[in-house]
Design a protein around this motif. Structure first.
Motif, PDB file in Angstrom:
ATOM      1  N   ASP A   3       0.849  -1.181   0.000  1.00  0.00           N
ATOM      2  CA  ASP A   3       0.000   0.000   0.000  1.00  0.00           C
ATOM      3  C   ASP A   3       0.896   1.246   0.000  1.00  0.00           C
ATOM      4  N   LEU A   4       0.770   2.083  -1.023  1.00  0.00           N
ATOM      5  CA  LEU A   4       1.683   3.206  -1.176  1.00  0.00           C
ATOM      6  C   LEU A   4       1.413   4.330  -0.181  1.00  0.00           C
ATOM      7  N   ALA A  18       4.975   5.860  -6.871  1.00  0.00           N
ATOM      8  CA  ALA A  18       4.531   5.044  -8.004  1.00  0.00           C
ATOM      9  C   ALA A  18       5.550   3.946  -8.270  1.00  0.00           C
ATOM     10  N   TYR A  19       5.046   2.812  -8.737  1.00  0.00           N
ATOM     11  CA  TYR A  19       5.936   1.769  -9.229  1.00  0.00           C
ATOM     12  C   TYR A  19       6.306   2.120 -10.665  1.00  0.00           C
ATOM     13  N   VAL A  79      10.235   1.718  -5.845  1.00  0.00           N
ATOM     14  CA  VAL A  79       9.162   2.711  -5.816  1.00  0.00           C
ATOM     15  C   VAL A  79       9.761   4.102  -5.998  1.00  0.00           C
ATOM     16  N   LEU A  80       9.151   4.889  -6.859  1.00  0.00           N
ATOM     17  CA  LEU A  80       9.535   6.277  -7.077  1.00  0.00           C
ATOM     18  C   LEU A  80       8.756   7.170  -6.111  1.00  0.00           C
ATOM     19  N   PHE A  81       9.386   8.251  -5.648  1.00  0.00           N
ATOM     20  CA  PHE A  81       8.661   9.229  -4.840  1.00  0.00           C
ATOM     21  C   PHE A  81       9.418  10.551  -4.828  1.00  0.00           C
ATOM     22  N   ASP A  82       8.720  11.599  -4.403  1.00  0.00           N
ATOM     23  CA  ASP A  82       9.337  12.900  -4.204  1.00  0.00           C
ATOM     24  C   ASP A  82       9.302  13.237  -2.721  1.00  0.00           C
ATOM     25  N   GLY A 118      13.781  14.292  -5.819  1.00  0.00           N
ATOM     26  CA  GLY A 118      13.231  13.093  -6.434  1.00  0.00           C
ATOM     27  C   GLY A 118      14.000  11.879  -5.962  1.00  0.00           C
ATOM     28  N   CYS A 119      13.301  10.842  -5.549  1.00  0.00           N
ATOM     29  CA  CYS A 119      13.940   9.683  -4.935  1.00  0.00           C
ATOM     30  C   CYS A 119      13.420   8.373  -5.516  1.00  0.00           C
ATOM     31  N   VAL A 120      14.209   7.344  -5.312  1.00  0.00           N
ATOM     32  CA  VAL A 120      13.819   5.968  -5.610  1.00  0.00           C
ATOM     33  C   VAL A 120      14.188   5.130  -4.398  1.00  0.00           C
ATOM     34  N   VAL A 121      13.233   4.348  -3.897  1.00  0.00           N
ATOM     35  CA  VAL A 121      13.547   3.415  -2.818  1.00  0.00           C
ATOM     36  C   VAL A 121      13.589   2.010  -3.417  1.00  0.00           C
TER      37      VAL A 121
END
Length: 344
Positions: free
Chosen positions: A9-10, A37-38, A49-52, A65-68
Motif C-alpha cells: 500500500d503506497l 509510483a511503481y 518505488v519512485l517518490f518525491d 526526487g527519490c527511488v527506494v
C-alpha cells in the motif's frame, strides 16, 4: 499465476518514509512524501518505488526526487544476496568514476522500517528502452531516426566501456569465496545450477557446464561485472545520451568480458539483424562495431568473446528457469534449451 516482486500500500509506505526521513534529515520540518509510483517496466527481482520528498531546513525549502529499492524477501531470482554490495558499488561509481549512476542517498539495515533492508537513491529523469512492449517494435526508440539511435548506441557502449576503467583494487568487497576473475562468475552459476536442482533436475544445464568448462578461455581480463548489461537498464535524455546506468543487483569482480558479451547478445536478440522480435533498428551498431568501440574506450582486448557469449546464454537460461518456477509457467522445452546451449 504471474508472480512479481512484493508490492504494498503506497499510502502506508509514504507515512513510513516520512517517519524514517525525520531521523535522517536533522532539523528538518514539514517533511512530506508525494507522488509514489511503481515505475513502468520495473525489474523483476527488487521492489522499486519512485517518490518525491519535500522538507524545510535551515530556512529553505527542499525537494528531492527519490527511488527506494527494497531487498527482496520471498521473491528471490538469484541465489546470492548482494543487496549491500550493489549499494556500495553505486556509491563508489557515483563518487569515483565517469559511469553515470543514480547517486545513493541513504542505506537502512533495520528490517523493522519497511519489512526488509532498503536504500534510497536520487531519481533520474529520462526514458528507458523497455522490453514489454519490445522497444524495437514500438515506442520512442522505434520512432527515432537512425542518427538518433546511433547517438544512443555510442553513448551506451561508452558507458559500458567506462565500467572497465574502474580500478578493481577499489572493489575488494566484491571478491567471492572463489576469488576473482572468471572463476568467481563460474562458481556463481555452478551454484545457481545446483540451487535450481533443488526444485527439479537440470540435465541440460549440467551438460552445458561440462561443454563450457572443456572450452575454457585463455583470455580472462580483470574487471567489474555490472551483471545485466543492456540498454534496457540505461536511462537516456531527449538527446539520446545516457543519464543513468541502472540495476546493479548482481555485481562481481568476474572479469571485463562478461558485460560486453551480455550487451552484444541482448543487442542481437532485441534489435539486431537477427532479432527474434522481428525488428531491426537502423543506426544501432553491429556486434563488431560494439566490440571495436568498447576496446577503444575501455582499453582492454575482447579476444575470445565468443566463449563469453555462450556463457551469457547459459546465464540467461538459468535466470529463465528460475523465473518460470516463480511464475508457475513452463520454461522452454529440453530440445530448445539444448539447441540454445549447444549441447547434444
Amino acid at each position: 499465476m504471474i508472480v512479481a516482486p512484493e508490492t504494498r500500500d503506497l499510502e502506508e509506505l509514504a507515512a513510513r518514509l516520512v517517519h524514517w526521513l525525520s531521523g535522517r534529515l536533522a532539523g528538518a520540518t514539514g517533511i512530506a512524501v508525494t507522488d509514489l509510483a511503481y515505475p513502468r517496466g520495473a525489474g523483476q527481482s527488487h521492489e522499486t518505488v519512485l517518490f518525491d520528498a519535500h522538507w524545510s531546513q535551515g530556512g529553505r525549502d527542499h525537494s528531492q526526487g527519490c527511488v527506494v529499492r527494497i531487498k527482496p524477501g520471498a521473491f528471490t531470482v538469484f541465489p546470492d544476496d548482494l543487496f549491500d554490495e550493489q549499494y556500495r558499488v553505486m556509491k563508489l561509481l557515483a563518487q569515483e568514476s565517469d559511469v553515470r549512476v543514480a547517486r545513493p542517498l541513504w542505506f537502512e539495515e533495520d528490517p523493522a522500517v519497511l519489512g526488509n533492508a532498503f536504500f534510497v537513491m536520487e531519481r533520474k529523469r529520462g526514458r528507458v528502452p523497455v522490453s514489454i512492449p519490445a522497444y524495437a517494435r514500438e515506442g520512442w526508440l522505434h520512432d527515432a531516426s537512425p542518427d538518433q539511435r546511433r547517438t544512443l548506441w555510442r553513448n551506451a557502449v561508452a558507458q559500458l566501456a567506462l565500467i572497465q576503467r574502474v580500478p578493481v583494487s577499489r572493489l575488494g568487497f566484491l571478491a567471492g569465496a572463489a576469488g576473482t576473475g572468471l572463476a568467481q562468475e563460474w562458481d556463481k552459476y555452478r551454484r545457481f545450477t545446483a540451487w535450481l536442482e533443488e526444485t527439479a533436475p537440470q540435465p541440460v544445464l549440467r551438460d552445458a557446464l561440462v561443454r563450457l568448462e572443456a572450452a575454457w578461455p585463455a583470455h580472462d581480463p580483470e574487471g567489474l561485472v555490472w551483471g545485466d548489461a543492456r540498454i534496457g537498464n540505461m536511462m537516456f535524455d531527449d538527446d539520446f545520451r545516457v543519464v543513468a546506468v541502472m540495476d546493479w543487483e548482481q555485481p562481481s569482480l568476474g572479469g571485463a568480458l562478461h558485460d560486453l558479451a551480455w550487451f552484444c547478445t541482448l543487442g542481437e536478440t532485441m534489435h539486431g539483424r537477427s532479432s527474434t522480435h522481428g525488428a531491426y533498428l537502423e543506426g544501432m551498431g553491429t556486434r563488431d562495431e560494439t566490440v571495436a568501440l568498447w576496446e577503444e574506450i575501455g582499453g582492454k582486448s575482447a579476444a575470445g568473446l565468443e566463449w563469453y557469449e555462450d556463457f551469457t546464454h547459459f546465464k540467461m537460461t538459468c535466470t529463465g528457469v528460475r523465473l518460470g518456477h516463480l511464475r508457475g509457467t513452463p520454461t522452454m522445452d529440453e530440445a530448445a534449451m539444448r539447441r540454445r546451449l549447444k549441447v547434444a
